[in-house]
Design a protein around this motif. Structure first.
Motif, short mmCIF file in Angstrom:
data_model
loop_
_atom_site.label_atom_id
_atom_site.label_comp_id
_atom_site.label_asym_id
_atom_site.label_seq_id
_atom_site.Cartn_x
_atom_site.Cartn_y
_atom_site.Cartn_z
N GLY A 1 0.89 -1.11 0.21
CA GLY A 1 0.09 0.04 0.03
C GLY A 1 0.78 1.32 -0.04
O GLY A 1 2.15 1.04 0.30
N ASN A 2 0.23 2.44 -0.15
CA ASN A 2 1.07 3.61 -0.37
C ASN A 2 0.88 4.28 0.83
O ASN A 2 -0.16 5.21 1.20
CB ASN A 2 0.70 4.43 -1.49
CG ASN A 2 1.80 5.70 -1.57
OD1 ASN A 2 2.46 5.56 -2.15
ND2 ASN A 2 1.40 6.89 -0.98
N TYR B 1 -10.88 -2.58 -3.72
CA TYR B 1 -11.48 -1.75 -4.76
C TYR B 1 -12.79 -2.07 -5.01
O TYR B 1 -13.74 -0.99 -5.20
CB TYR B 1 -10.60 -1.91 -6.02
CG TYR B 1 -9.55 -0.81 -6.18
CD1 TYR B 1 -9.50 0.57 -6.36
CD2 TYR B 1 -8.02 -1.32 -5.55
CE1 TYR B 1 -8.52 1.31 -5.99
CE2 TYR B 1 -7.11 -0.58 -5.68
CZ TYR B 1 -7.07 0.79 -5.70
OH TYR B 1 -6.23 1.86 -5.62
N PRO B 2 -13.44 -3.20 -5.00
CA PRO B 2 -14.88 -3.29 -4.93
C PRO B 2 -15.35 -2.56 -3.78
O PRO B 2 -16.55 -2.41 -3.96
CB PRO B 2 -15.19 -4.55 -4.99
CG PRO B 2 -13.76 -5.43 -4.67
CD PRO B 2 -12.60 -4.66 -4.92
N LEU B 3 -15.10 -2.74 -2.57
CA LEU B 3 -15.50 -1.88 -1.52
C LEU B 3 -15.33 -0.44 -1.69
O LEU B 3 -16.52 0.09 -1.41
CB LEU B 3 -14.84 -2.51 -0.28
CG LEU B 3 -15.31 -1.68 1.14
CD1 LEU B 3 -16.69 -1.63 1.33
CD2 LEU B 3 -14.51 -2.19 2.07
N LEU B 4 -14.58 -0.04 -2.03
CA LEU B 4 -14.25 1.51 -2.34
C LEU B 4 -15.33 1.90 -3.54
O LEU B 4 -15.85 3.18 -3.23
CB LEU B 4 -12.84 1.89 -2.75
CG LEU B 4 -11.96 1.42 -1.48
CD1 LEU B 4 -10.31 1.99 -2.20
CD2 LEU B 4 -12.08 2.36 -0.25
N ASN B 5 -15.37 1.07 -4.44
CA ASN B 5 -16.23 1.56 -5.37
C ASN B 5 -17.86 1.64 -5.02
O ASN B 5 -18.55 2.62 -5.40
CB ASN B 5 -16.24 0.54 -6.67
CG ASN B 5 -17.36 0.76 -7.87
OD1 ASN B 5 -17.15 1.90 -8.45
ND2 ASN B 5 -18.35 0.10 -8.09
N ARG B 6 -18.12 1.21 -3.85
CA ARG B 6 -19.54 1.37 -3.20
C ARG B 6 -19.51 2.21 -2.22
O ARG B 6 -20.49 2.65 -1.45
CB ARG B 6 -19.75 -0.23 -2.55
CG ARG B 6 -20.23 -1.12 -3.64
CD ARG B 6 -21.76 -1.01 -4.28
NE ARG B 6 -22.71 -0.57 -3.16
CZ ARG B 6 -23.42 -1.70 -2.55
NH1 ARG B 6 -23.31 -3.09 -3.17
NH2 ARG B 6 -23.99 -1.73 -1.46
N THR B 7 -18.22 3.09 -1.81
CA THR B 7 -18.23 3.95 -0.87
C THR B 7 -18.39 5.28 -1.30
O THR B 7 -17.79 5.70 -2.14
CB THR B 7 -16.78 3.75 -0.16
OG1 THR B 7 -16.54 2.41 0.37
CG2 THR B 7 -16.61 4.97 1.06
N ALA B 8 -19.44 5.76 -0.51
CA ALA B 8 -19.57 7.22 -0.72
C ALA B 8 -18.68 8.41 -0.17
O ALA B 8 -18.23 9.48 -0.49
CB ALA B 8 -21.12 7.74 -0.48
N ASP C 1 -5.67 4.67 -1.87
CA ASP C 1 -6.56 3.86 -2.77
C ASP C 1 -7.93 4.54 -3.20
O ASP C 1 -8.50 4.52 -4.47
CB ASP C 1 -6.94 2.44 -2.39
CG ASP C 1 -5.50 1.65 -2.13
OD1 ASP C 1 -4.63 1.80 -3.02
OD2 ASP C 1 -5.38 0.96 -1.14
N PHE C 2 -8.60 5.17 -2.18
CA PHE C 2 -9.75 5.94 -2.53
C PHE C 2 -9.68 7.19 -3.33
O PHE C 2 -10.81 7.60 -4.02
CB PHE C 2 -10.21 6.23 -0.85
CG PHE C 2 -11.77 6.72 -0.99
CD1 PHE C 2 -12.88 5.68 -1.55
CD2 PHE C 2 -12.24 7.81 -0.83
CE1 PHE C 2 -14.07 6.11 -1.45
CE2 PHE C 2 -13.55 8.24 -0.66
CZ PHE C 2 -14.47 7.44 -1.16
N LEU C 3 -8.62 7.59 -3.33
CA LEU C 3 -8.24 8.77 -4.46
C LEU C 3 -8.82 8.43 -5.63
O LEU C 3 -9.23 9.33 -6.57
CB LEU C 3 -6.82 9.12 -4.50
CG LEU C 3 -6.46 9.83 -3.32
CD1 LEU C 3 -4.94 10.34 -3.27
CD2 LEU C 3 -7.12 11.13 -2.75
N THR C 4 -8.69 7.15 -6.20
CA THR C 4 -9.29 6.66 -7.52
C THR C 4 -10.74 7.31 -7.63
O THR C 4 -10.85 7.40 -9.27
CB THR C 4 -9.23 5.30 -7.72
OG1 THR C 4 -7.92 4.81 -6.99
CG2 THR C 4 -9.39 4.74 -8.94
#
Length: 306
Positions: free
Chosen positions: A80-81, A216-223, A235-238
């Protein structure tokens, strides 16, 4: 990396082997008990990707390499970064390594700051984990739909563990997050694997998500993202969405390099934790900042074709 390069993933715990097989179908998973992993690995392989610096690898595999008269080549690969390492001298250990795969320029600059870059054979790979998610998106989205059946907007709280820098916000912030959760949101807690949580207050809109490696599938669903020092924030910056950063040690985001990511959202100190949900307003003015930090962290001129 193991899946994309068609190389095996070696684990020493059976639960990890089960997770790897469940969440990365087709991955070649090798389970070796910790008592035999050193000899088996040194016998079977010439090169190993690992997230530990060379001194820690040699500590674990010294006798096997000595016995078999063989030195295994290691390639450092970050998991991770993270902005950790500015205060604790952990990255300096990479001075003993010879090769590293990094995401992009930010990590290169960090290695230069630690005076370990000049002797490393560095390969820039970009955001390969997001690329992997995109390639297998149908599979992972189906998984997350089963875990998060709610139609409410999801707030993800991703606290880091209680490391040597005392970075975790969990003990102070979690009870407040649960107590004050607005009715229009669902709260998902994704703790660092090293953060031991005995139990949490449960409810239909509160989910503790342990043992789910794909992020990433979790972050895709995260508001909205709430975190402290976890690399998941990068990662969420994506997705360029609102971010709230908890600051348990009351560090100064403007002058502390460990809080570099905080410019991409709102920083909240412990005395204001009871107002966390007041900071969920629109952060459109930070969109360009988040994009710039994402590009600095992950974007390359040419992605490595794995």
């Amino acid at each position: 990396i193991a899946h994309m390069m068609s190389i095996p993933l070696i684990v020493t715990e059976e639960p990890l082997a089960a997770q790897a097989k469940a969440y990365y179908p087709g991955l070649n998973v090798i389970y070796w008990d910790v008592s035999c992993v050193a000899e088996n690995l040194v016998t079977s392989f010439d090169t190993v990707f690992c997230s530990m610096p060379r001194p820690l690898f040699d500590e674990a595999f010294f006798f096997a390499q000595k016995l078999l008269k063989k030195k295994v080549r290691t390639i450092w690969l970050p998991h991770g970064n993270s902005d950790k390492g500015h205060k604790a001298p952990s990255m300096e250990a990479l001075e003993h390594d010879t090769a590293a795969w990094v995401y992009a320029q930010k990590m290169i600059d960090f290695l230069k700051e630690k005076n370990v870059f000049h002797h490393l054979d560095v390969t820039v790979v970009g955001n390969f984990r997001y690329a992997y998610y995109q390639k297998h998106r149908a599979f992972y989205d189906a998984l997350i739909d089963q875990l998060l059946p709610t139609t409410k907007q999801t707030i993800l709280y991703a606290p880091t563990w209680k490391d040597t820098e005392n970075s975790s916000s969990f003990d102070e912030a979690f009870p407040i997050l649960v107590k004050n959760l607005p009715p229009e949101y669902a709260l998902v807690i994704k703790p660092h694997p090293n953060l031991v949580i005995s139990e949490i207050s449960s409810g239909p809109d509160i989910l503790l998500l342990n043992n789910f490696p794909p992020i990433y599938p979790l972050l895709n669903r995260t508001a909205i993202y709430i975190g402290d020092m976890s690399s998941i924030g990068y990662d969420f910056l994506t997705f360029n969405r609102p971010m709230v950063f908890l600051n348990p040690n009351r560090r100064d985001p403007k002058n502390d390099p460990s809080l570099f990511l905080h410019q991409c959202g709102v920083t909240v100190n412990p005395e204001d934790y009871d107002k966390i949900y007041d900071f969920l307003d629109d952060q459109a003015h930070l969109s360009s900042v988040r994009k710039a930090v994402y590009d600095y962290t992950f974007k390359t001129v040419k992605q490595l074709d794995l």
